[in-house]
Write a protein that holds these residues in place. Sequence first.
Motif, PDB file in Angstrom:
ATOM      1  N   PHE A 162       0.814  -1.215   0.000  1.00 33.43           N
ATOM      2  CA  PHE A 162       0.000   0.000   0.000  1.00 33.43           C
ATOM      3  C   PHE A 162       0.849   1.268   0.000  1.00 33.43           C
ATOM      4  O   PHE A 162       0.507   2.258  -0.646  1.00 33.43           O
ATOM      5  CB  PHE A 162      -0.907  -0.025   1.237  1.00 33.43           C
ATOM      6  CG  PHE A 162      -1.809   1.174   1.381  1.00 33.43           C
ATOM      7  CD1 PHE A 162      -2.913   1.342   0.566  1.00 33.43           C
ATOM      8  CD2 PHE A 162      -1.550   2.126   2.358  1.00 33.43           C
ATOM      9  CE1 PHE A 162      -3.747   2.444   0.708  1.00 33.43           C
ATOM     10  CE2 PHE A 162      -2.376   3.236   2.504  1.00 33.43           C
ATOM     11  CZ  PHE A 162      -3.480   3.389   1.681  1.00 33.43           C
ATOM     12  N   SER A 163       1.985   1.239   0.725  1.00 35.74           N
ATOM     13  CA  SER A 163       2.765   2.460   0.941  1.00 35.74           C
ATOM     14  C   SER A 163       4.112   2.494   0.211  1.00 35.74           C
ATOM     15  O   SER A 163       4.807   3.506   0.258  1.00 35.74           O
ATOM     16  CB  SER A 163       3.025   2.633   2.439  1.00 35.74           C
ATOM     17  OG  SER A 163       3.799   1.549   2.947  1.00 35.74           O
ATOM     18  N   SER A 164       4.477   1.396  -0.427  1.00 33.49           N
ATOM     19  CA  SER A 164       5.774   1.302  -1.136  1.00 33.49           C
ATOM     20  C   SER A 164       6.956   1.567  -0.202  1.00 33.49           C
ATOM     21  O   SER A 164       7.940   2.202  -0.580  1.00 33.49           O
ATOM     22  CB  SER A 164       5.817   2.284  -2.311  1.00 33.49           C
ATOM     23  OG  SER A 164       4.818   1.987  -3.253  1.00 33.49           O
ATOM     24  N   THR A 165       6.859   1.073   1.034  1.00 32.99           N
ATOM     25  CA  THR A 165       7.933   1.257   2.011  1.00 32.99           C
ATOM     26  C   THR A 165       8.692  -0.052   2.243  1.00 32.99           C
ATOM     27  O   THR A 165       8.248  -1.126   1.847  1.00 32.99           O
ATOM     28  CB  THR A 165       7.360   1.736   3.366  1.00 32.99           C
ATOM     29  OG1 THR A 165       6.270   0.880   3.741  1.00 32.99           O
ATOM     30  CG2 THR A 165       6.863   3.163   3.277  1.00 32.99           C
ATOM     31  N   MET A 166       9.841   0.071   2.896  1.00 33.35           N
ATOM     32  CA  MET A 166      10.632  -1.085   3.315  1.00 33.35           C
ATOM     33  C   MET A 166      10.268  -1.372   4.766  1.00 33.35           C
ATOM     34  O   MET A 166      10.428  -0.494   5.628  1.00 33.35           O
ATOM     35  CB  MET A 166      12.129  -0.776   3.217  1.00 33.35           C
ATOM     36  CG  MET A 166      12.580  -0.266   1.859  1.00 33.35           C
ATOM     37  SD  MET A 166      12.716  -1.582   0.638  1.00 33.35           S
ATOM     38  CE  MET A 166      14.197  -2.423   1.207  1.00 33.35           C
ATOM     39  N   ILE A 167       9.777  -2.558   5.049  1.00 25.74           N
ATOM     40  CA  ILE A 167       9.298  -2.855   6.400  1.00 25.74           C
ATOM     41  C   ILE A 167      10.049  -4.038   6.997  1.00 25.74           C
ATOM     42  O   ILE A 167      10.204  -5.082   6.362  1.00 25.74           O
ATOM     43  CB  ILE A 167       7.786  -3.131   6.415  1.00 25.74           C
ATOM     44  CG1 ILE A 167       7.020  -1.958   5.793  1.00 25.74           C
ATOM     45  CG2 ILE A 167       7.314  -3.383   7.850  1.00 25.74           C
ATOM     46  CD1 ILE A 167       5.512  -2.106   5.823  1.00 25.74           C
TER      47      ILE A 167
END
Length: 345
Positions: free
Chosen positions: A121-126
Amino acid sequence: MSKSGALDLATSVGGKITKNEVKSAVEQYEKYHASFGGDEETRKHNYTDMVNKYYDLATSFYEYGWGESFHFAHRWKGESLRESIKRHEHFLALQLGLKRGMKVLDVGCGIGGPLREIARFSSTMITGLNNNEYQISRGKELNRIAGLSESCNFVKADFMKMSFSDNTFDAVYAIEATCHAPDAVGCYKEIYRVLKPGQCFAAYEWCITDHFNPNNESHKKTKAEIELGNGLPDIRSTRQCLEALKNAGFEVIWEKDLAQDSPEPWYLPLDTSRLSITSFRLTAVGRCITRTMVKALEFIGLAPEGSQRVSAFLEKAAEGLVDGGRKEIFTPMYFFLVRKPLSES
């Protein structure tokens, strides 16, 4: 994909615990809780062992009945459980202002259902933090299947003493996970430490509400059932959580029990008086089928001895959660958004 078959459930009960040790692990886990003579201090002192046993024993049941995201959700009329869970996760991402390039920490990530959804959803690295080896191995496999191994990873560690350096993450969140912490202030301080100055931490926290009466035997019984069925040392109040956040150094942006204005009861999926086709396995008939199936699989040796007892305490937990929700003495979605100050006083 989630483990959906009876054989998947049967062969996965116990996680990393060997098959012939499952029954003993169940007995040890039960003894931590009030219903079996345990006490709060023992649970807090041995929280790592208790929580690990719980998730080794319960994860396959969770995935079988609930999917990859082990949490409740604020729910609109006409909205499916799966839709509400996704929206609940997206809401968290939006409150944190997640965007491409941010480095994010999921504290107590389970098998990574929310982590994968929020990453997409956010195109982040988690990074998912988890202290349970079985859930991490399962999460890595699901990341691989989803094609998210590059953007999502797991670290095995205790959230009371994380291995990360100070000021590592651009955002931190927790979904119904830090309730397992034996000390809220200590847990929140660790999150504060690894979060960059000026950045935010958001969470859904399991709490007892102002309607809870510690002198009411029915209320105490419900609380004990929830603790037993969910691997909790104690259930803190919303007031205690808020105070702990402030004591850890956070600035509170806003907080609210989202269960208070949910159009549909958050406990609806566990309410056996309701019939649901999409959540059939959680209905009274579905649970009966699961119970019978687990009994049969344990009898013929496909499921380890003790599997029925795990199924039983999870059903008892469901009853406690529904009861707690109806009485409005418990919420699984006390939401808060807090910030680490730019400069510490």
